[in-house]
Design a protein around this motif. Structure first.
Motif, PDB file in Angstrom:
ATOM      1  N   SER A 196      46.474  55.430 -35.257  1.00 27.13           N
ATOM      2  CA  SER A 196      47.848  54.951 -36.280  1.00 27.13           C
ATOM      3  C   SER A 196      48.130  56.407 -36.815  1.00 27.13           C
ATOM      4  O   SER A 196      49.234  56.516 -37.506  1.00 27.13           O
ATOM      5  CB  SER A 196      47.298  54.086 -37.280  1.00 27.13           C
ATOM      6  OG  SER A 196      46.204  54.538 -37.963  1.00 27.13           O
ATOM      7  N   THR A 197      47.227  57.646 -36.797  1.00 33.15           N
ATOM      8  CA  THR A 197      47.624  58.790 -37.207  1.00 33.15           C
ATOM      9  C   THR A 197      48.458  59.529 -36.376  1.00 33.15           C
ATOM     10  O   THR A 197      49.067  60.604 -36.646  1.00 33.15           O
ATOM     11  CB  THR A 197      46.574  59.538 -37.805  1.00 33.15           C
ATOM     12  OG1 THR A 197      45.704  59.944 -36.504  1.00 33.15           O
ATOM     13  CG2 THR A 197      45.784  58.736 -38.641  1.00 33.15           C
ATOM     14  N   LYS A 199      51.651  60.071 -33.311  1.00 31.14           N
ATOM     15  CA  LYS A 199      52.985  59.605 -32.775  1.00 31.14           C
ATOM     16  C   LYS A 199      53.190  59.929 -31.463  1.00 31.14           C
ATOM     17  O   LYS A 199      53.118  61.209 -31.015  1.00 31.14           O
ATOM     18  CB  LYS A 199      54.223  60.212 -33.734  1.00 31.14           C
ATOM     19  CG  LYS A 199      55.399  59.655 -33.165  1.00 31.14           C
ATOM     20  CD  LYS A 199      56.607  60.242 -34.153  1.00 31.14           C
ATOM     21  CE  LYS A 199      58.054  59.881 -33.789  1.00 31.14           C
ATOM     22  NZ  LYS A 199      58.948  60.456 -34.728  1.00 31.14           N
ATOM     23  N   THR A 201      54.883  61.407 -28.660  1.00 27.58           N
ATOM     24  CA  THR A 201      56.187  62.169 -28.537  1.00 27.58           C
ATOM     25  C   THR A 201      56.456  62.290 -26.931  1.00 27.58           C
ATOM     26  O   THR A 201      57.632  62.515 -26.655  1.00 27.58           O
ATOM     27  CB  THR A 201      56.025  63.380 -28.975  1.00 27.58           C
ATOM     28  OG1 THR A 201      54.889  64.133 -28.551  1.00 27.58           O
ATOM     29  CG2 THR A 201      55.862  63.521 -30.603  1.00 27.58           C
ATOM     30  N   THR A 205      52.131  54.728 -25.240  1.00 28.24           N
ATOM     31  CA  THR A 205      50.974  54.394 -25.583  1.00 28.24           C
ATOM     32  C   THR A 205      50.349  53.194 -24.966  1.00 28.24           C
ATOM     33  O   THR A 205      50.922  52.841 -24.084  1.00 28.24           O
ATOM     34  CB  THR A 205      50.814  54.064 -27.303  1.00 28.24           C
ATOM     35  OG1 THR A 205      49.787  53.892 -27.858  1.00 28.24           O
ATOM     36  CG2 THR A 205      51.853  52.725 -27.526  1.00 28.24           C
ATOM     37  N   ALA A 247      50.517  62.706 -27.670  1.00 27.46           N
ATOM     38  CA  ALA A 247      50.711  62.245 -28.883  1.00 27.46           C
ATOM     39  C   ALA A 247      50.453  63.422 -30.035  1.00 27.46           C
ATOM     40  O   ALA A 247      49.586  64.429 -30.000  1.00 27.46           O
ATOM     41  CB  ALA A 247      49.770  61.320 -29.531  1.00 27.46           C
ATOM     42  N   THR A 248      51.448  63.515 -31.071  1.00 30.38           N
ATOM     43  CA  THR A 248      51.379  64.413 -32.008  1.00 30.38           C
ATOM     44  C   THR A 248      51.020  63.977 -33.240  1.00 30.38           C
ATOM     45  O   THR A 248      51.209  62.901 -33.779  1.00 30.38           O
ATOM     46  CB  THR A 248      52.564  64.828 -32.390  1.00 30.38           C
ATOM     47  OG1 THR A 248      53.285  65.581 -31.023  1.00 30.38           O
ATOM     48  CG2 THR A 248      52.863  65.983 -33.321  1.00 30.38           C
ATOM     49  N   ASP A 250      50.640  62.910 -37.305  1.00 24.17           N
ATOM     50  CA  ASP A 250      51.719  62.682 -38.445  1.00 24.17           C
ATOM     51  C   ASP A 250      51.628  63.742 -39.420  1.00 24.17           C
ATOM     52  O   ASP A 250      52.287  64.450 -40.192  1.00 24.17           O
ATOM     53  CB  ASP A 250      51.549  61.472 -39.106  1.00 24.17           C
ATOM     54  CG  ASP A 250      51.868  60.297 -38.166  1.00 24.17           C
ATOM     55  OD1 ASP A 250      52.672  60.499 -37.354  1.00 24.17           O
ATOM     56  OD2 ASP A 250      51.346  59.188 -38.437  1.00 24.17           O
TER      57      ASP A 250
END
Length: 486
Positions: A196-197, A199, A201, A205, A247-248, A250
């Protein structure tokens, strides 16, 4: 009449009014800057905690790892065939659970059923240490040595030679060691927990249908290091995975390199039906301490870590700057503001003393004391509002300058007893130091509350100065004006 006279008198005393306004402006600007920076510190600390917990996570449940048994080092163990030729590359992966002692997956359901818990989800933290390379066999070579020369030698004359024992030359080993973190996530509940931390990009997912699929989401920094793209493949302990997303984080940097479905991670780590961390969301954020006590009492042997527990372990430049902003900075702003109020009051009182003839004449013409006081207070409030406007401009400018520069602060988080950072997914060998240190860009947001505070301070400063000046003006008598006439 009052407005016209007020405007004319302020126009006549522009320099004095400007000095009073600037004094108040500096104090108000400092208050705005300190409050904005302090708010930025709070936001930075929230980012640090969210980078560990994830959005919506209020606490984690872990279990401290037990000490290694006697005769067991607890570290990775690799075995290679030392007789292999140099043309044969050898590789071995060691997968270990980390972040605390493993918990039964059934505890996730038990935690979710506790009073005050809205939802709970489990995650499994793994550390993969990959060693690959090759051995190079040495070659045996015999060596000879000779001494003396023709016609000359040691006792007995002549020449002599002897053959040395064979010696092994060359050979050795060349191995690379790569350690990275893997976290197994519950693909059916990705809104709570370590993913959940992040995103996504690039790519996508996990889907709920990929519970047992050999797919992975990798962090942007790890993908850049390994040159992974969506569709790339890699192996963990002989199991081939396909990258479906990049993923990046947050905020700050990701502590996890690779995310895989929980069931797949349990197979990799030989931890069937086990998790290392349970992420918990409370039904009421104000009852977190009560929920913590509930879980601790009903599920023995576990460690419950809340955001408040983690906040108390934050150190580094973020903690130092936060302490300065909340203590030294606020006291300094209060002192400067008090000095500005005092200077404004003294300057106003001094200006009243120079207007003896004016106020004495007005009283002689029939002005009551309250009108004279109202005149002085009115002028002071206008000066305060001008100072407030200048102070807001200076303070907002300073806050935006801090945000534009975005100074980097480091946040170091201590271990709260659950293993890893705050009991969450932590690093393995060779990664603990980097995981416990996060870099945060400081900002200084200006809120409407801060602006309202500045306006209130401006009016207060004007009232204080006007009250002192008005009190002095109200004590003047018409005779004072006659005595000042030369």
């Amino acid at each position: 009449m009052f407005g016209i006279y007020l405007k004319r008198e302020l126009g006549r005393r522009k320099k004095a009014a400007l000095v009073i306004a600037l004094g108040l402006a500096l104090g108000i600007a400092l208050v705005i800057t300190v409050n904005s920076v302090s708010a930025g510190m709070t936001q930075a600390q929230d980012k640090v905690l969210k980078s560990l917990y994830g959005l919506g996570t209020d606490m984690t449940v872990t279990k401290a790892r037990t000490a290694p048994t006697s005769g067991s080092s607890g570290g990775p163990n690799f075995k290679f065939d030392a007789k292999s030729s140099s043309s044969s590359t050898q590789s071995s992966d060691r997968v270990q659970t980390q972040g605390g002692q493993a918990l039964k997956s059934s505890l996730v359901t038990k935690v979710a059923g506790q009073k005050g818990v809205e939802s709970a989800v489990g995650a499994l933290s793994l550390n993969v240490t990959k060693v690959d390379g090759s051995f190079t066999q040495g070659k045996a070579k015999s060596s000879t040595s000779s001494s003396g020369s023709s016609g000359q030698g040691g006792p007995g004359g002549g020449s002599s030679s002897s053959g040395g024992a064979p010696q092994v030359q060359g050979g050795g080993a060349n191995f690379n060691v790569n350690s990275y973190s893997v976290v197994g996530v519950d693909v059916a509940h990705q809104g709570l927990g370590p993913l959940s931390t992040m995103k996504v990009t690039s790519g996508k997912t996990f889907t709920t249908a990929q519970t047992g699929s050999k797919v992975a989401v990798v962090s942007k920094s790890y993908a850049k290091e390994k040159k992974y793209k969506v569709g790339s493949t890699f192996k963990i302990s002989g199991t081939k995975f396909t990258v479906i997303g990049i993923a990046t984080p947050d905020s700050s940097e990701s502590d996890t390199d690779v995310f895989v479905p929980l069931k797949v991670a349990q197979t990799l780590g030989d931890a069937k039906n086990q998790v290392t961390t349970i992420y918990v969301k409370a039904t009421d954020s104000k009852q977190i301490s009560t929920v913590k006590k509930e879980i601790t009492a009903n599920i023995s042997g576990t460690t419950v870590t809340t955001s408040a527990d983690l906040a108390s372990t934050v150190s580094g430049s973020l903690s130092t700057a936060s302490s300065l902003a909340t203590s030294v900075g606020k006291w300094l702003s209060i002192a400067v503001l008090a000095a500005a109020f005092l200077v404004a009051a003294l300057l106003t009182s001094s200006a009243v003393s120079r207007r003896v003839r004016e106020f004495g004449t007005l009283k002689a013409l029939g002005w009551p004391s309250r009108n004279v006081t109202r005149q002085v207070v009115g002028e002071s409030i206008v000066n305060g509002l001008i100072g407030g406007a200048l102070g807001i401009a200076l303070g907002v400018g300073a806050a935006y300058a801090v945000t534009a520069i975005s100074p980097k602060l480091t946040a170091q988080l201590g271990n709260t007893g659950g293993g890893g950072v705050g009991g969450g997914p932590g690093g393995g060998p060779g990664r603990q130091a980097s995981q416990n240190t996060l870099e945060i860009a400081l900002s200084a947001p200006v809120s409407l509350t801060t602006i309202a505070l500045a306006v209130g301070l401006a009016v207060t400063g004007g009232l204080i100065a006007g009250a002192m000046g008005g009190w002095r003006a109200s004590r003047m008598r018409p005779a004072d004006a006659l005595r000042s006439v030369s």
